[in-house]
Design a protein around this motif. Structure first.
Motif: not given
Length: 207
Positions: A83, A88-89, A91-92, A95, A118-120, A123
Motif C-alpha cells: 500500500l 490505510s489511514k 481509508i479508515n 469508511k 494488503v488488508g483493505i 472496505h
C-alpha cells in the motif's frame, strides 16, 4: 449517500513490480527484449497509446498474449505488493462517511485478491475491473456502473486516480476527480503529491 471511487494500481497499491515483470514475461515469450520498469509504467498509463500494439506489436491483445499475461500475473501479482504510505489511514478516515468503490483496468478477480492481500479489500462495497464492463477507462462505463449500483448521483461522487485515463473517465461521467502523483505517472501539472492534499480535496468537495 456520498461515493468515492479509487483507481487501484498506482493509486492505492504500488504494484509496479508485478505489472512490469508480467509485461516483460510476455514480451520475452514473444521474442521481444525486456523494457525498463519506469518506461513500462509511464506507457501503461498513457491514454494515447494502444497497449497491445505498443508492448506486443499487435492491434489487439491476442489469446496467446492474454494467456501468458494471466498465467504469470496470477502466480506473481501478490509479490512485492505494498500500500502507498497513508492509504490505510485514509481509508479508515473515510469508511464511515462514504461509500467506497474501486474502478480498475485490472481484472476484477485479481483486484479482489490484491486488495485483500494488503488488508483493505473489505472496505470497498464494489470492485469493478475491465472484465466487468465492455469498455474500460478512459471510457466512463465503469464510473456510470458504480453510480448505478449504489444509486448515487454524479454530483455526490468523486474519483481518485494516478492516470489521465481515470480523469477522462470521471469527466465524461460528470464526476469530480483528483489526479495523484505518487503512482506510475510523473505529471507535470494538475496533480497532487500527498495524502494530506488528497484529504483536503475530498473535504473541500463534500463539506
Amino acid at each position: 449517500m456520498r461515493l468515492i471511487m479509487f483507481d487501484m494500481d498506482g493509486t492505492l497499491i504500488d504494484s509496479g513490480f508485478a505489472i512490469t515483470n508480467t509485461i516483460n514475461y510476455v514480451r520475452v515469450n514473444l521474442g521481444f527484449e525486456k523494457l525498463e520498469k519506469s518506461y513500462i509504467l509511464e506507457k501503461v498509463n498513457d491514454p494515447s497509446i494502444n497497449s497491445a500494439e505498443f508492448f506486443y506489436g499487435t492491434k489487439e491483445f491476442t489469446p496467446q498474449q492474454t494467456k501468458l499475461f494471466e498465467e504469470y500475473y496470477n502466480k506473481h501479482c501478490l509479490s512485492d505488493l505494498v500500500l502507498y504510505d497513508g492509504i490505510s489511514k485514509l481509508i479508515n478516515d473515510l469508511k464511515n462517511d462514504f461509500v467506497l468503490a474501486v474502478a480498475t483496468n485490472a481484472n476484477s478477480q485479481y483486484a479482489h485478491k490484491m486488495l485483500n492481500h494488503v488488508g483493505i479489500g473489505h472496505h470497498f462495497k464494489t470492485i469493478l475491473g475491465y472484465d466487468s464492463v465492455k469498455n474500460p477507462k478512459p471510457h466512463p462505463e465503469m464510473v456510470h456502473k458504480i453510480l448505478d449500483i449504489h444509486n448515487i448521483s454524479n454530483f455526490n461522487a468523486q474519483l481518485i486516480g494516478d492516470s489521465h485515463k481515470d480523469i477522462m473517465a470521471a469527466t465524461k461521467a460528470g464526476v469530480d476527480s483528483v489526479l495523484v502523483n505518487w503512482g506510475f505517472s510523473n505529471h507535470e501539472k494538475g496533480a497532487i503529491e500527498t495524502i494530506e492534499e488528497l484529504e483536503k480535496r475530498i473535504f473541500d468537495k463534500f463539506k
